[in-house]
Design a protein around this motif. Sequence first.
Motif, mmCIF file in Angstrom:
data_model
loop_
_atom_site.group_PDB
_atom_site.id
_atom_site.type_symbol
_atom_site.label_atom_id
_atom_site.label_comp_id
_atom_site.label_asym_id
_atom_site.label_seq_id
_atom_site.Cartn_x
_atom_site.Cartn_y
_atom_site.Cartn_z
ATOM 1 N N LYS A 623 0.817 -1.212 0.000
ATOM 2 C CA LYS A 623 0.000 0.000 0.000
ATOM 3 C C LYS A 623 0.853 1.265 0.000
ATOM 4 O O LYS A 623 0.360 2.341 -0.331
ATOM 5 N N TYR A 624 2.121 1.131 0.366
ATOM 6 C CA TYR A 624 2.956 2.316 0.543
ATOM 7 C C TYR A 624 4.071 2.431 -0.492
ATOM 8 O O TYR A 624 4.985 3.217 -0.331
ATOM 9 N N PHE A 625 3.961 1.661 -1.552
ATOM 10 C CA PHE A 625 4.979 1.749 -2.605
ATOM 11 C C PHE A 625 4.846 3.058 -3.377
ATOM 12 O O PHE A 625 5.830 3.721 -3.676
ATOM 13 N N ALA A 626 3.617 3.454 -3.711
ATOM 14 C CA ALA A 626 3.387 4.660 -4.509
ATOM 15 C C ALA A 626 3.681 5.910 -3.694
ATOM 16 O O ALA A 626 3.507 5.928 -2.476
ATOM 17 N N ALA A 627 4.102 6.972 -4.387
ATOM 18 C CA ALA A 627 4.425 8.223 -3.701
ATOM 19 C C ALA A 627 3.763 9.416 -4.380
ATOM 20 O O ALA A 627 4.179 10.551 -4.165
ATOM 21 N N ASP A 628 2.756 9.168 -5.212
ATOM 22 C CA ASP A 628 2.081 10.283 -5.876
ATOM 23 C C ASP A 628 1.273 11.085 -4.855
ATOM 24 O O ASP A 628 1.044 10.644 -3.722
ATOM 25 N N SER A 629 0.813 12.251 -5.249
ATOM 26 C CA SER A 629 0.149 13.177 -4.326
ATOM 27 C C SER A 629 -1.126 12.606 -3.716
ATOM 28 O O SER A 629 -1.384 12.766 -2.515
ATOM 29 N N TYR A 630 -1.933 11.928 -4.502
ATOM 30 C CA TYR A 630 -3.200 11.385 -3.999
ATOM 31 C C TYR A 630 -2.939 10.210 -3.054
ATOM 32 O O TYR A 630 -3.495 10.129 -1.949
ATOM 33 N N SER A 631 -2.052 9.292 -3.485
ATOM 34 C CA SER A 631 -1.718 8.141 -2.627
ATOM 35 C C SER A 631 -1.111 8.621 -1.311
ATOM 36 O O SER A 631 -1.410 8.075 -0.243
ATOM 37 N N SER A 632 -0.260 9.642 -1.375
ATOM 38 C CA SER A 632 0.395 10.148 -0.166
ATOM 39 C C SER A 632 -0.622 10.707 0.828
ATOM 40 O O SER A 632 -0.475 10.530 2.046
#
Length: 650
Positions: A623-632
């Motif tokens: 769940k924490y691989f992505a670092a885009d603005s929405y995921s963050s």
Amino acid sequence: MNWEEYIQIWDTSWIQLADIRQHVIRRQRKQQHLLPASSFIFVVQGQGTIWLDGVRHPLERFFILHAGKGSTIKLEAGHEDVTYYYILYRGSIHTKASKAILKAYHINNPFQLQYACKPHAPVVLYRHMESMYEEWNRRQIKERFQAKIQFYQFVHTLVDQLQLQGVAPKDTDVVEQIVQYIHQRYHEPISLESMAEVWNYSIQHLSKQFKRRTGRSPIEYVIQTRIAKAKELLIQTDATVQEIAINVGYSDVFYFTRLFKKQVGSTPIQYKNKAKTGLVVSDSPWQEFLSSMGKNTSACYIDYDNHYRIKGEGDTLMLQGTKKTIGVTLMLVLTLLLAACGNGNTSSNNHPLAESTQNTPSNQAIEQTGLRKIATVMGDVNVPANPERVVVDWDLGPVLAVGVTPVGASNTQLEYSQFLKPFLDETVQDIGAEGSISFEKVVELAPDIIITWNKDAYSNYSKIAPTVVFDTSQYATIQEEITAMGEILDREEEAKQFVADFEKRKIAAREKIKNAIARDATISIVDYITVDKFLMVIGDMGERGGRAAYDILGMKPTPKVQSEIIDKEMSRVEVSWETVNDYVGDYVIILTVKDKKPPKLPATWTSLDAVKNNRIIEIDMEKYFAADSYSSLLQAEDIADKISKLVSTK
């Protein structure tokens, strides 16, 4: 290729003899070889038939055949025994060879060429062969060196005779060359762009030819080759998953594990355990790669590399489901080419709808064509007003944040942006993994606009549709990122709404933490599950929750994390277990991976105050691989909830 060029390449190449053998086939019997290296076969007695990759040749005394690695050789003796010599060798061009020779090598690798003949003066060749065989089988270094000298003499004499006889080698076709290229370099970065450059073809042409012959794209073949090699290493060695991942070309073990599971149906560890108990079966959505590439063979001399050989059998069946999409692709490519020819200008972004910088249309003209001019890191680009069909290869979150569901996205983002899953639907098409995007798939989707992070891919993308390089380093805040995406996709109002909502949600998440822990409490993010023998400490940029914790939630890092990682603008560092106390704060966020047990942790870890007092927050790597603005933002809210629950249970 002419014979003079052939010899020039041999002269500038590194040659290694692998084996020299003598075989006898009893009359009416058969033998078969799936070549593990380039090979000469020299028949000295008897008659029969030989097949080279399905092509039949009469087998007779003093018949010589050459074939490359991966070729299938079948021999059948007639009414008398057949005796032949079998030379296996490996050749590779020196990188310091001239550009002309390197180009000739890549176009027609001489070690992969196929040719067969009956030389006019075979006795001289036989003397070379007999001496070579005797020296080789003495198995002493000096004698093996002498065998190599004899081998060069054999090749030189053979080429002289073939040249006099007017025998021409059969060029290995492009698809076969690509297959061999992949086998030799599967552990290195391979992309469609690099292969297209080597063979001087367009990406579209190269992909089409490969897929027409094999039923799969070149990058799909790369992935399957790597997975097949990984299977072999899992079964035959005690290498760790991380070591295997690196060996087959993946630096990120977590990404490799997910890809392996997608291809095989089980994780590498599960696959290894099944192999130990004899339970390995073809449970993958792909046909079991090793068996399918080497089916119906009974090789006398074989290694695992050659199970990757693609056969022509079954091509029609594999292509049945692709005729419609290939037709659509060709129609779209033809349309783009015709538009480009009709345009008469080379555009600033290489798209037929965009004008050159020397003939920039007025704003009124742009509005009349339904285009908008926007400034990007690659210069001004004309993009459609209110685009509906969007393809994005990385920054999926900002696209969703402004209310757009893309028609295509990279599977790296589709698989790892778990917090974004509820905002996606099944209509989003997979365009391939990051680093190996399928440009033919992008063409099929007929996008109005393409959003990419990759400046190197810009040229290829912009031949398909108006393309914008979305460089997040250009924006100081998440709010700026979303505002910029709103402008790109003509969704300014939606962007404003998201920014306003973002501010409210950020404040709410910070309040949760403020009410749970002391204001000056420090927090660290660590990963010891995807690495070996050390601890990975995460900064405030990149994946693994750093942006969520430090940027959005405003949590305080330890002084060491601040000075050694954040201030130096690094995403993470690897530290020894002896120094963990310098990096771990009052609270520690630990990354976990489903079905993977953590390593045995040393006393330097278990004695930490945060560990002894159970001030630990576990987060799922998936769940924490992505670092885009929405995921963050979604990750920040999740961390705030976890900290609040952790404190409330004490």
